[in-house]
Design an enzyme around this catalytic site. Structure first.
Site, short mmCIF file in Angstrom:
data_model
loop_
_atom_site.label_atom_id
_atom_site.label_comp_id
_atom_site.label_asym_id
_atom_site.label_seq_id
_atom_site.Cartn_x
_atom_site.Cartn_y
_atom_site.Cartn_z
N GLY A 15 35.89 49.42 101.08
CA GLY A 15 35.52 48.82 99.78
C GLY A 15 36.67 48.02 99.22
N LEU A 25 37.13 46.87 92.51
CA LEU A 25 38.32 47.18 91.73
C LEU A 25 39.04 48.38 92.31
CD1 LEU A 25 37.08 46.59 88.11
CD2 LEU A 25 38.64 45.20 89.46
N HIS A 57 20.71 50.91 81.02
CA HIS A 57 21.28 50.04 79.99
C HIS A 57 20.16 49.43 79.16
CE1 HIS A 57 23.69 47.00 78.08
NE2 HIS A 57 24.78 47.48 78.64
N ARG A 80 23.94 53.88 74.57
CA ARG A 80 22.99 53.28 75.51
C ARG A 80 21.79 54.18 75.80
NH1 ARG A 80 27.36 50.79 79.86
NH2 ARG A 80 28.08 49.17 78.45
N GLU A 83 33.41 53.98 91.20
CA GLU A 83 32.05 54.44 90.91
C GLU A 83 31.53 55.39 91.99
OE1 GLU A 83 29.40 51.27 89.63
OE2 GLU A 83 27.68 52.63 89.58
N ARG A 88 28.23 57.15 80.72
CA ARG A 88 29.47 56.39 80.68
C ARG A 88 29.49 55.47 79.47
NH1 ARG A 88 30.97 51.27 81.96
NH2 ARG A 88 29.04 50.73 83.02
N LEU A 97 35.45 49.88 84.57
CA LEU A 97 36.53 49.04 85.08
C LEU A 97 37.84 49.80 84.96
CD1 LEU A 97 35.54 45.61 83.46
CD2 LEU A 97 34.89 46.53 85.68
C1 FAD Z 1 26.10 43.68 85.38
C2 FAD Z 1 27.18 44.73 85.22
C3 FAD Z 1 28.10 44.62 84.20
C4 FAD Z 1 29.09 45.59 84.04
N1 FAD Z 1 29.96 45.44 83.01
C5 FAD Z 1 30.95 46.35 82.86
C6 FAD Z 1 31.90 46.21 81.81
O1 FAD Z 1 31.85 45.27 81.01
N2 FAD Z 1 32.88 47.14 81.71
C7 FAD Z 1 32.98 48.19 82.57
O2 FAD Z 1 33.90 48.98 82.43
N3 FAD Z 1 32.10 48.33 83.58
C8 FAD Z 1 31.08 47.45 83.75
N4 FAD Z 1 30.18 47.62 84.77
C9 FAD Z 1 30.38 48.68 85.77
C10 FAD Z 1 31.48 48.31 86.76
O3 FAD Z 1 31.41 46.93 87.03
C11 FAD Z 1 31.37 49.04 88.10
O4 FAD Z 1 31.15 50.38 87.89
C12 FAD Z 1 32.67 48.92 88.89
O5 FAD Z 1 33.05 47.57 89.00
C13 FAD Z 1 32.57 49.53 90.26
O6 FAD Z 1 33.74 49.23 91.01
P1 FAD Z 1 34.03 49.89 92.41
O7 FAD Z 1 35.33 49.36 92.88
O8 FAD Z 1 33.89 51.36 92.31
O9 FAD Z 1 32.84 49.41 93.37
P2 FAD Z 1 32.26 47.96 93.76
O10 FAD Z 1 32.83 46.88 92.96
O11 FAD Z 1 30.79 48.14 93.79
O12 FAD Z 1 32.77 47.71 95.22
C14 FAD Z 1 32.24 48.33 96.34
C15 FAD Z 1 32.93 47.79 97.56
O13 FAD Z 1 32.62 48.61 98.67
C16 FAD Z 1 32.20 47.84 99.76
N5 FAD Z 1 31.30 48.70 100.51
C17 FAD Z 1 30.32 49.52 100.05
N6 FAD Z 1 29.75 50.19 101.07
C18 FAD Z 1 30.38 49.80 102.18
C19 FAD Z 1 30.24 50.13 103.56
N7 FAD Z 1 29.34 51.02 103.97
N8 FAD Z 1 31.04 49.52 104.44
C20 FAD Z 1 31.97 48.61 104.04
N9 FAD Z 1 32.16 48.27 102.76
C21 FAD Z 1 31.37 48.86 101.85
C22 FAD Z 1 31.60 46.60 99.16
O14 FAD Z 1 31.64 45.55 100.09
C23 FAD Z 1 32.54 46.39 97.97
O15 FAD Z 1 33.69 45.72 98.43
C24 FAD Z 1 29.17 46.67 84.94
C25 FAD Z 1 28.24 46.79 85.95
C26 FAD Z 1 27.24 45.85 86.08
C27 FAD Z 1 26.19 46.06 87.12
#
Ligand code: FAD
Ligand code: FES
Lengths: 250, 644
Positions: free
Chosen positions: B40, B43, B266, B337, B432, B442, B448
C-alpha cells in the site's frame, strides 16, 4: 439517447491495434462517460468478449488515473474536466464518439486505453521532493509564507499527473507536468534550498524519458483538467537558466 | 487466544514516551540486514515506507495502482486534525483525545487515541517541511477551520484537496527513497496472499497485473497499509478499486478482524440516480455549516415533487420540515455524521424523500445566500457547487441541492496491538486497514491524521521491538510455505477462470451491495441480519458456480482482478453481518433498531459490550470465533452522547 462509439482496441504493447465500432442504445444523459463505458463492458462480457480496458479509480477528477482521448481531445470536450467527470449530457443523440488512448512515445500502450505513465514517477524520483527525513523538522509556523506565494504554490501542486498535457502537445512534451512540480517547490521557502539541483535533474530525466520539446503552443494548459497555468513553464525556464549559470554542482 | 494489547503502564500522558524508551532498538548498522515489505502506498503506506527506508531498512513497497500517488487517500477533501492550538481557542492534546474517544462512542482504546493526539502536531510540521501547500492566513501562518462539528478550529487544509496534497508529500518522500535504492517499488502489483513461516509473517504472494505473473517476496516483516473495505457495499465514496483482499487473505491466514460492522455512512453525498451508477460522490461536510436540511412536511407534497409537478422552491416555508433543526435544536444541521445520516433515512422511509428515486433530502442555501450574499457563499463553496452542477446538471444557487447518505469509511479492520502488530508476529496493519483509533464512529479529518501518525511516527519506533528479536538471516523464499501459498493463489485464479458462468463480476458485486445496504447499513436488526447472512451465503455459492470472468490469466485482465476482490467481499460481508448481529447495542455508526432510547437515539450497553470484537477465521463456510478485548476507561467517563 443512442450513440456510436469508435474505440481503440489493442491487445498488448506489441499488437498493432485498431478502432472497433460499438452501437450504444438507451444511454441516460445523467451517466458519466465512464459509466457509459461500464455499460459497454458489461455488454461485452455477457457476449463473451473482452471488456475495453481503461484506467480509472476515484471517478472524482483527483487521482489522475483516467485518461481517454475523446474526439481528438484529452479528457473530451469539457474544459477543466477529467474523463471521469464528463457526463453524457454534453453529447447528443446520434453522435459518433471516438475514444483513443494517450499517444506519446514516453507513454507506451499496455492494452486498449491503458498506457504506461511510469515515466512521470521517474521524473519525480529524480528530484521532485524536499530532502527532509521524518522527524527533526521545525515547527510548522516557524517559517511564515506569504499567502500569495502559498496560494500560487498550491495552484501548481494541483497537478494530478494524468498526462493530458503530454497527450495534448504535438511534440508530446512533459513541460507542464515538470514545471508544476518545479514551481511549487521553488516558490516555497522549504523547497528553495535545492531548487537549482532539482530543476536540472528533473529536466534531464524528462529528456531521458523521450518526451518532446516545448514549442509554446500552450495546448497543454488548455487541456489540463486542473487548468494549470502556462506561466509555470516560464517560471521553470527561469529556474533552469539560473541553475545552469549559477549551478550549485561543484 | 490471549489478546494482549500491549498498552504500556503508567499515566495516560506518559505512556508513549515511556514505551518509546522501553522498546528494543535495532542498531543503525544492522537495519540494513532486514527486509520490510510494505503493501500500500496511501498515506499510511507511503509514509511508513519512506520513514523506514530513511532509518536504513530495506523496503519493498507494493501497490496495485499504476503509481503510488494514485492511492485512494488522494481523494480526501476536508482536512486533517492536529492539536496545535494555533488559534488559541482552547485546543490541546487532551481535548483532541477526549473528542475522539467521545466521537467514537467509547469503543476505542484510550492509550492509542491519546498517542494519536500527541503525534498529530508532528504531522503538520513534517508535511510543511516537505512543501505541502496548506492554506495560510495573510500573515503567512497556517489557517485552520472547524470541521465535523468540532468546537475548536484544529483542522488544517489545502482547499478541497487536502488528501492529494498530503499524499503528494508522502509520495515525494517515498520517491526520494526509491531514488536512493533503499525502497524498491512495485506498481501494478497486487498482493494475493500472506506467507507464514513457523507462525510468523515472512512474505507475500503477488500478481503482476500486466503480465499475470505470480511472484513471491520474502521479508522479515509485512506491513499492510491497504485501506478500508467500504466497497463491500458496491456503492460508496471510496475509489473504485479500493478493496479488502490483502486484509482478508491475512485474516484467512489467522489475523483477527476487529469490529467489522463499524462502518461510517456519510450524510452529504450526491444521491443515486440509476442502476448504472458506479460510485457515489461525497459533498464536503462543511456544506452543513450554511446549508439547511429539509424535506416536505406532507407525503402529498413529496409525491408531487418526485413526479415533477412542483419544484422545491414552490413550497412555502410552513410546508417544509427542517427535521434536524426540529429534533436537535442545539446542534441543528451540525449533528454528527451518524445522526444526520440516520435521520435522512427515517424521513425517506416515511415517504417524504425527494428526487427521482425518493431517496434524497434537500440541502438548501437560499437562507445563507439571502443572509450573506451570493458572493460570500460562492467564495466558501464555489468549487463544491460547481462539482455538484457538473454531476447533476442542477445549479445549487437557485435550487436546493439534493443529498443522501453513502458508505464512506470503515472503522473496523485488522486487530492490532499498541505496536500496530496483528496477532500474527511480524504482520502489521496501518491506516484504515486497522481498527485501532476511531471506535464506533470516526470524526471528520481524523483518518488522514491516523494514517500519517501510524506511518511517520508510530511504526518507525514500534517495528524495531520485533525486528530486534530476530536473527540476521535472510528469509528464504524457497521455503515450502511459499510454494504452498503460491499454489493456493494459482488455484483460486484458475478456478475463477474456469467457471465461465453467465453473470458478470459486477452483477454479483451489485447484489452483495444491495444486501449489505438493506440489512447492514444505516439501521440494522436481528431479523434482517439473519436474513442477510443466508442471502450472502447463497450469493457466494452462486458466484462460485456462475461467475463469468473472461480474458486470460497472463495479461492485463481487470475482470479477473475484480473477481478476486469480490470473492473476498462475499466472505467479509457475512462477517460484518455476524458482528452486527452479535453486538446487541447501538453505538456510533452501528445502529440496531432494537436498542434505542425513547427519543430514537443510539443506546449503548456498556455493561456488556465495552470490548473490541476480534473475529477468528475458521473456514469459508464455518462460523467465525469471537475473541474479546475488554476496553478500559480510566480517564474519560462514559456518557450518553447528546446533541439535543
Ligand atoms: C471521498 C473521501 C473523502 C475523505 N475525506 C477525508 C478528510 O477530509 N479527512 C480525513 O481525515 N479523512 C478523509 N477520508 C478518509 C481517508 O481519506 C482514508 O481513510 C485514508 O486516506 C486511508 O488511507 P490509507 O493509507 O489507510 O489507505 P489508502 O489510501 O486506501 O491506500 C491503500 C493502498 O493500498 C494499496 N493496496 C490495497 N490492497 C492492495 C493489495 N492487495 N496489493 C497491493 N496494494 C494494495 C492501494 O494500491 C493503495 O496504494 C475521506 C475518504 C473519502 C472516501
Ligand atoms: S478516475 Fe480519478 S481522475 Fe478520473
Amino acid at each position: 439517447m443512442n450513440l456510436t462509439l469508435n474505440v481503440w482496441r489493442q491487445k498488448g504493447p506489441h499488437d498493432k491495434g485498431g478502432f472497433v465500432k460499438y452501437e450504444m442504445t438507451d444511454i441516460n444523459h445523467h451517466m458519466s462517460f465512464l459509466e457509459m463505458m461500464d455499460v459497454l463492458n458489461e455488454q461485452l462480457v455477457k457476449k463473451g468478449e473482452e471488456p475495453v480496458h481503461f484506467d480509472h479509480d476515484c471517478r472524482e477528477g483527483i487521482c489522475g488515473s483516467c485518461a481517454m482521448h475523446i474526439d481528438g481531445r484529452p479528457h473530451g470536450p469539457m474544459q477543466g474536466t477529467a474523463t471521469c467527470q464528463l457526463h453524457m449530457r454534453v453529447f447528443k443523440d446520434g453522435d459518433t464518439i471516438t475514444v483513443e488512448p494517450w499517444r506519446a512515445k514516453a507513454f507506451p500502450v499496455i492494452k486498449d486505453l491503458v498506457v504506461d505513465r511510469s515515466a512521470f514517477d521517474r521524473i519525480i524520483q529524480a528530484g521532485g521532493y524536499v530532502s527532509v527525513n521524518t522527524g527533526g523538522v521545525p515547527d510548522a509556523n516557524e517559517i511564515p509564507v506569504p499567502k500569495k506565494i502559498a496560494d500560487e504554490a498550491f495552484n501548481a501542486a494541483t497537478c494530478i499527473s494524468c498526462g493530458a498535457c503530454v497527450a495534448a502537445c504535438k511534440n508530446a512534451s512533459a513541460m507542464l507536468f515538470v514545471a508544476a512540480k518545479v514551481s511549487q517547490l521553488a516558490l516555497l521557502p522549504q523547497g528553495k534550498v535545492e531548487r537549482k539541483n532539482r530543476v536540472e535533474k528533473m529536466v534531464a530525466q524528462m529528456d531521458a524519458e523521450g518526451f518532446g520539446n516545448c514549442t509554446n503552443t500552450q495546448a497543454c494548459s488548455v487541456e489540463c483538467p486542473k487548468e494549470i497555468s502556462q506561466d509555470f513553464i516560464a517560471m521553470m525556464n527561469r529556474e533552469y537558466i539560473t541553475a545552469k549559470f549559477t549551478s550549485d554542482n561543484v | 487466544m490471549n489478546l494482549n494489547s500491549r498498552i504500556p503502564e503508567g499515566p495516560l500522558a506518559e505512556k508513549w514516551e515511556k514505551h518509546k524508551f522501553n522498546v528494543k532498538l535495532v542498531n543503525p548498522a544492522n537495519k540494513r540486514k532486514f527486509d520490510i515489505i510494505v503493501v500500500g502506498t496511501g498515506l499510511a503506506g507511503a509514509s511508513a515506507a519512506a520513514s523506514l527506508a530513511e532509518l536504513g531498512y530495506n523496503v519493498k513497497v507494493f501497490t496495485f495502482h499504476d503509481s503510488p500517488r494514485r492511492a485512494h487517500s488522494i481523494a480526501a477533501q476536508g482536512g486533517i486534525n492536529a492539536a496545535k492550538n494555533y488559534q488559541n481557542d482552547g485546543d490541546s492534546v487532551y481535548r483532541l483525545f477526549y473528542d475522539t474517544v467521545k466521537g467514537g462512542d467509547y469503543r476505542s482504546r484510550e492509550a492509542n487515541v491519546y498517542r494519536l493526539a500527541q503525534v498529530s502536531v508532528n504531522i503538520i510540521d513534517q508535511c510543511v517541511a516537505q512543501g505541502v501547500p496548506f492554506a495560510r492566513e495573510y500573515g503567512g501562518l497556517l489557517d485552520n477551520r472547524s470541521f465535523g462539528g468540532a468546537q475548536v478550529s484544529r483542522t488544517f487544509y489545502a482547499k478541497g484537496q487536502t488528501g492529494q496534497q498530503l499524499l503528494l508529500g508522502a509520495y515525494s518522500a517515498l520517491s526520494r527513497q526509491v531514488a536512493t535504492g533503499k525502497v524498491k517499488l512495485y506498481t501494478r502489483t497486487e498482493m494475493l496472499d500472506l506467507v507464514l513461516v513457523d507462525g510468523q509473517a515472512r512474505g507475500i504472494i503477488t500478481r503482476n497485473l500486466i503480465t499475470g505473473k505470480i511472484e513471491r517476496h520474502a521479508g522479515h516483516a509485512v506491513l499492510l497499509c491497504t485501506g478500508g473495505y467500504g466497497n463491500v457495499f458496491y456503492l460508496s465514496t471510496n475509489a473504485m478499486a479500493s478493496n479488502a483482499t490483502a486484509a482478508w487473505r491475512a485474516h484467512r491466514k489467522g489475523a483477527l478482524f476487529a469490529n467489522p460492522c463499524f462502518t461510517q455512512i456519510h450524510p452529504t453525498c450526491i444521491p443515486v440516480s440509476g442502476t448504472y451508477q458506479s460510485k457515489l460522490t461525497l459533498m464536503s461536510e462543511s456544506l452543513r455549516n450554511d446549508g439547511r436540511v429539509w424535506v416536505p412536511k406532507s407525503l402529498e407534497d413529496a409525491a408531487r415533487i418526485r413526479k415533477g409537478e412542483i419544484k422545491p422552491t414552490d413550497l412555502p416555508e410552513e410546508a417544509r420540515d427542517y427535521y434536524l433543526e426540529r429534533r436537535y435544536p442545539s446542534f441543528g444541521n451540525l449533528v454528527p455524521r451518524d445522526v444526520a445520516s440516520r435521520n435522512a433515512k427515517y424521513v425517506c422511509d416515511e415517504g417524504r424523500g425527494v428526487g427521482g428515486t425518493g431517496l434524497a433530502v434537500y440541502l438548501d442555501f437560499a437562507d445563507a445566500i439571502r443572509r450573506d450574499g451570493r458572493n460570500t457563499i460562492e467564495a466558501r463553496y464555489g468549487n463544491l457547487f460547481e462539482m455538484y452542477e457538473k454531476i447533476t446538471g442542477d445549479d445549487p444557487y437557485t435550487t436546493p441541492m439534493m443529498i443522501y447518505p453513502a458508505v464512506h469509511y470503515t472503522m473496523g479492520g485488522l486487530w492490532v496491538d499498541y505496536n500496530l502488530m496483528t496477532n500474527i508476529p511480524g504482520l502489521y496493519a496501518l491506516g484504515e486497514a486497522n481498527f485501532s483509533d476511531h471506535g464506533a464512529n470516526r470524526l471528520g479529518a481524523s483518518a488522514l491524521m491516523q494514517g500519517l501518525a501510524d506511518g511517520y511516527f508510530v511504526i518507525p519506533y514500534t517495528l524495531g521491538d520485533y525486528i530486534a528479536s530476530l536473527p540476521f538471516q535472510k528469509v528464504d523464499a524457497s521455503h515450502p510455505a511459499f510454494d504452498e501459498a503460491e499454489k493456493g493463489v494459482k488455484d483460486t485464479i484458475n478456478k475463477l477462470m474456469s467457471i465461465k458462468g453467465k453473470r458478470t463480476v459486477d452483477d454479483f458485486h451489485r447484489e452483495l451491495g444491495n444486501i449489505m445496504w438493506e440489512y447492514c447499513g444505516m439501521a440494522r436488526n436481528a431479523e434482517g441480519l439473519q436474513k442477510a447472512i443466508g442471502l450472502i451465503q447463497q450469493l457466494r455459492a452462486d458466484f462460485w458456480k456462475d461467475v463469468n470472468v473472461g480474458g486470460n490469466v497472463d495479461e492485463l485482465n481487470m475482470s479477473l482482478e475484480k473477481a478476486n476482490r469480490v470473492a473476498d467481499f462475499l466472505e467479509l460481508g457475512e462477517l460484518m453481518c455476524r458482528d452486527a448481529l452479535h453486538r446487541e447495542e447501538s453505538c456510533g455508526g452501528h445502529f440496531r433498531d432494537e436498542y434505542q432510547t425513547p427519543e430514537g437515539e443510539a443506546l449503548r450497553n456498556d455493561e456488556e459490550f465495552t470490548y473490541v470484537a476480534a473475529w477468528q477465521y475458521t473456514g469459508a463456510n464455518a462460523e467465525p470465533q469471537l475473541h474479546k478485548e475488554p476496553l478500559q476507561f480510566d480517564n474519560v467517563k462514559l456518557t450518553q452522547r447528546s446533541y439535543k
